[in-house]
Scaffold this motif. Sequence first.
Motif, PDB file in Angstrom:
ATOM      1  N   ILE A 309      35.849  52.537  41.594  1.00 31.30           N
ATOM      2  CA  ILE A 309      37.095  52.211  42.290  1.00 31.30           C
ATOM      3  C   ILE A 309      37.942  51.240  41.465  1.00 31.30           C
ATOM      4  CG2 ILE A 309      36.034  50.334  43.610  1.00 31.30           C
ATOM      5  CD1 ILE A 309      37.860  51.129  45.944  1.00 31.30           C
ATOM      6  N   TYR A 310      37.288  50.346  40.728  1.00 30.72           N
ATOM      7  CA  TYR A 310      38.002  49.397  39.873  1.00 30.72           C
ATOM      8  C   TYR A 310      38.443  50.056  38.561  1.00 30.72           C
ATOM      9  CZ  TYR A 310      36.115  45.919  43.078  1.00 30.72           C
ATOM     10  OH  TYR A 310      35.801  45.192  44.187  1.00 30.72           O
ATOM     11  N   ILE A 311      37.636  50.960  38.067  1.00 31.73           N
ATOM     12  CA  ILE A 311      38.019  51.682  36.843  1.00 31.73           C
ATOM     13  C   ILE A 311      39.235  52.557  37.116  1.00 31.73           C
ATOM     14  CG2 ILE A 311      37.266  53.466  35.228  1.00 31.73           C
ATOM     15  CD1 ILE A 311      34.450  52.316  35.419  1.00 31.73           C
ATOM     16  N   ASN A 312      39.269  53.195  38.268  1.00 29.43           N
ATOM     17  CA  ASN A 312      40.402  54.053  38.622  1.00 29.43           C
ATOM     18  C   ASN A 312      41.695  53.263  38.797  1.00 29.43           C
ATOM     19  OD1 ASN A 312      38.744  56.308  38.587  1.00 29.43           O
ATOM     20  ND2 ASN A 312      38.290  56.200  40.786  1.00 29.43           N
ATOM     21  N   LYS A 313      41.571  51.983  39.095  1.00 24.23           N
ATOM     22  CA  LYS A 313      42.747  51.118  39.258  1.00 24.23           C
ATOM     23  C   LYS A 313      43.053  50.324  37.985  1.00 24.23           C
ATOM     24  CE  LYS A 313      42.107  50.343  44.233  1.00 24.23           C
ATOM     25  NZ  LYS A 313      41.862  49.321  45.292  1.00 24.23           N
ATOM     26  N   SER A 333      39.802  39.466  34.608  1.00 26.29           N
ATOM     27  CA  SER A 333      39.477  38.414  35.564  1.00 26.29           C
ATOM     28  C   SER A 333      40.634  38.089  36.503  1.00 26.29           C
ATOM     29  CB  SER A 333      39.039  37.149  34.832  1.00 26.29           C
ATOM     30  OG  SER A 333      40.067  36.675  33.975  1.00 26.29           O
ATOM     31  N   GLN A 334      41.865  38.314  36.053  1.00 23.90           N
ATOM     32  CA  GLN A 334      43.014  38.020  36.905  1.00 23.90           C
ATOM     33  C   GLN A 334      43.057  38.943  38.118  1.00 23.90           C
ATOM     34  OE1 GLN A 334      46.739  38.050  34.822  1.00 23.90           O
ATOM     35  NE2 GLN A 334      47.924  37.400  36.606  1.00 23.90           N
ATOM     36  N   ASN A 335      42.549  40.163  37.941  1.00 29.38           N
ATOM     37  CA  ASN A 335      42.589  41.154  39.021  1.00 29.38           C
ATOM     38  C   ASN A 335      41.231  41.357  39.696  1.00 29.38           C
ATOM     39  OD1 ASN A 335      45.346  41.754  38.431  1.00 29.38           O
ATOM     40  ND2 ASN A 335      44.667  43.036  36.735  1.00 29.38           N
ATOM     41  N   PHE A 336      40.169  41.045  38.965  1.00 28.31           N
ATOM     42  CA  PHE A 336      38.817  41.175  39.506  1.00 28.31           C
ATOM     43  C   PHE A 336      38.415  39.804  40.031  1.00 28.31           C
ATOM     44  CE2 PHE A 336      34.136  41.808  39.079  1.00 28.31           C
ATOM     45  CZ  PHE A 336      34.032  42.991  39.820  1.00 28.31           C
ATOM     46  N   THR A 337      38.582  39.590  41.319  1.00 23.94           N
ATOM     47  CA  THR A 337      38.531  38.257  41.905  1.00 23.94           C
ATOM     48  C   THR A 337      37.112  37.859  42.301  1.00 23.94           C
ATOM     49  OG1 THR A 337      38.869  39.095  44.141  1.00 23.94           O
ATOM     50  CG2 THR A 337      40.844  38.651  42.816  1.00 23.94           C
ATOM     51  N   ASN A 339      36.161  37.386  45.256  1.00 22.46           N
ATOM     52  CA  ASN A 339      35.817  38.240  46.394  1.00 22.46           C
ATOM     53  C   ASN A 339      35.233  39.573  45.918  1.00 22.46           C
ATOM     54  OD1 ASN A 339      35.850  38.939  49.273  1.00 22.46           O
ATOM     55  ND2 ASN A 339      37.455  40.403  48.680  1.00 22.46           N
ATOM     56  N   ASP A 340      35.781  40.118  44.838  1.00 18.36           N
ATOM     57  CA  ASP A 340      35.236  41.358  44.273  1.00 18.36           C
ATOM     58  C   ASP A 340      33.841  41.131  43.714  1.00 18.36           C
ATOM     59  OD1 ASP A 340      37.563  42.968  44.754  1.00 18.36           O
ATOM     60  OD2 ASP A 340      38.531  41.935  43.079  1.00 18.36           O
ATOM     61  N   LEU A 341      33.662  40.004  43.043  1.00 17.46           N
ATOM     62  CA  LEU A 341      32.350  39.682  42.484  1.00 17.46           C
ATOM     63  C   LEU A 341      31.287  39.614  43.574  1.00 17.46           C
ATOM     64  CD1 LEU A 341      33.033  36.906  39.821  1.00 17.46           C
ATOM     65  CD2 LEU A 341      31.915  39.088  39.406  1.00 17.46           C
ATOM     66  N   GLU A 342      31.629  38.974  44.672  1.00 17.94           N
ATOM     67  CA  GLU A 342      30.656  38.775  45.734  1.00 17.94           C
ATOM     68  C   GLU A 342      30.285  40.076  46.436  1.00 17.94           C
ATOM     69  OE1 GLU A 342      32.531  35.804  48.117  1.00 17.94           O
ATOM     70  OE2 GLU A 342      31.791  34.135  46.867  1.00 17.94           O
ATOM     71  N   ILE A 376      32.541  40.037  31.854  1.00 13.09           N
ATOM     72  CA  ILE A 376      31.681  41.026  31.217  1.00 13.09           C
ATOM     73  C   ILE A 376      30.493  41.309  32.128  1.00 13.09           C
ATOM     74  CG2 ILE A 376      30.386  41.619  29.131  1.00 13.09           C
ATOM     75  CD1 ILE A 376      33.395  41.072  28.748  1.00 13.09           C
ATOM     76  N   PHE A 377      30.220  42.579  32.378  1.00 16.07           N
ATOM     77  CA  PHE A 377      29.026  42.955  33.124  1.00 16.07           C
ATOM     78  C   PHE A 377      27.840  42.864  32.174  1.00 16.07           C
ATOM     79  CE2 PHE A 377      26.430  46.505  35.140  1.00 16.07           C
ATOM     80  CZ  PHE A 377      25.954  45.685  36.151  1.00 16.07           C
ATOM     81  N   ASN A 378      26.857  42.045  32.543  1.00 15.04           N
ATOM     82  CA  ASN A 378      25.781  41.687  31.618  1.00 15.04           C
ATOM     83  C   ASN A 378      24.678  42.722  31.489  1.00 15.04           C
ATOM     84  OD1 ASN A 378      26.851  39.241  30.787  1.00 15.04           O
ATOM     85  ND2 ASN A 378      25.911  38.103  32.469  1.00 15.04           N
TER      86      ASN A 378
END
Length: 441
Positions: A309-313, A333-337, A339-342, A376-378
């Motif tokens: 869903i994030y890749i499509n956006k 990071s500006q768009n991936f908040t 709240n998204d992380l959690e 970065i996704f680890n």
Amino acid sequence: MRIKWYEFIFFMLIIANYISTSVIKIPFKISKADTSLNKKIEKVVEDMSFNFKLFSLIDLGDPLQTIEATFDLKMSNCFISNSCRNCSSFYSYQKSKSFSKINTDEKPLLYGSTFYANESFYFYNENDNKKLVENILIYLPKLQEGASNKKQSINNCLNLGLKFPDYSNNNFQSSFIQQLKHKNEINQYMWTMIFYNDNDKLNKGYDGTFIFGDIFNYYYRNIDDGKDFSFNKIVHTYTGSRKLKKSHKQEIILEWGIQFDEIYYNNIFNGNSNKVNLKYLIAEFDFNINVIYGTNNFYDNIKKNFFNIYINKNICKESYMRNKMYKFIYCYSQNFTKNDLEKFPVLNFKNKILRYIFTLDYKELFSLTYDKKYLIFNIMIFNILNGINSNSEQRWVFGLPFWKKYQFSFDIDNKLIYFYNKNGDFFDEIQIRSKHSINNN
């Protein structure tokens, strides 16, 4: 009444409480790559994941020289190498009075023009005082006669192997840990690696320390300042040379690693709720990488259930590095908040023998780049379509994000991995460690 064997071992554990500890400590530092802010994201991720260094500075010889030391989970021997990455130290055996060459026909395999020798090293004891250990057996490359040190090499480093001995390759040199035990510098064939908290880092000037020897008394009984400590909370599992058949032609051989009973996450993203079970339940350890290698099975699932869903956006993207050998995901990071992380699901690794479910969540699985532009996704994967050995897709590899969260201890004599499960108090034949690992003096 006849005493059962595990009751006898528990009695030996109690006695061990009153035996003075015997440990050797080697503190370590972690240096990060000097990453400029104008590098491409692929290079930034490479620097953060691989271009760091976990190392120690060790004194040796007479007069004293200082050499940079690295640690290797895939080797057991102790040797000096000219193949060092970003190393500034240089040890010259020609200048050392405590150095002595060993006359033997035995040769270190696969290491070119090398020879065996004894040298004196300085480590630390349990009281953080320097301790001399003489006649450590090493092998090292020969210097050309008549050439100056500068012409020989600009640097060299010490490699300390932490793997259990592999006698199929070398039956002459004892492993580093065996030598410490045979010299009575330690009383058990065990080691562990602990990371300091922020206050300890400032006070001690290091990021952590390796401890060799009496891990049970020196380390475990001091966890949480000894509050609610019990030997019955120390559980173990076997490791090493575990062969998993991939097909009738191929096998996977692991060294230090754990086999899990279940790996899963609960997908509750976007209003859905379902348990996603993953294949391939083996994980090996490697603290010389700052990421976790996942499997294609995991990658496909987590991409479908979370990242798409994030890749499509265009909030997150896939990319490759090191000539497309590795695939990874990063987000703006500006768009991936926060709240998204959690919302990222908790990844669970269940082991019945250790009676514990190890978890990794967004705190361990995402890293902010130095310029704070990207998250970065680890967990990255080997790109098997680009020719990486397909065996890699059958296992996980736990790098520093896992090591920093969970502390394990390793017994090279019995090929056991120990874990302190503070959530329970166990006493049975599965949990109790062997007599040899407790009282092997």
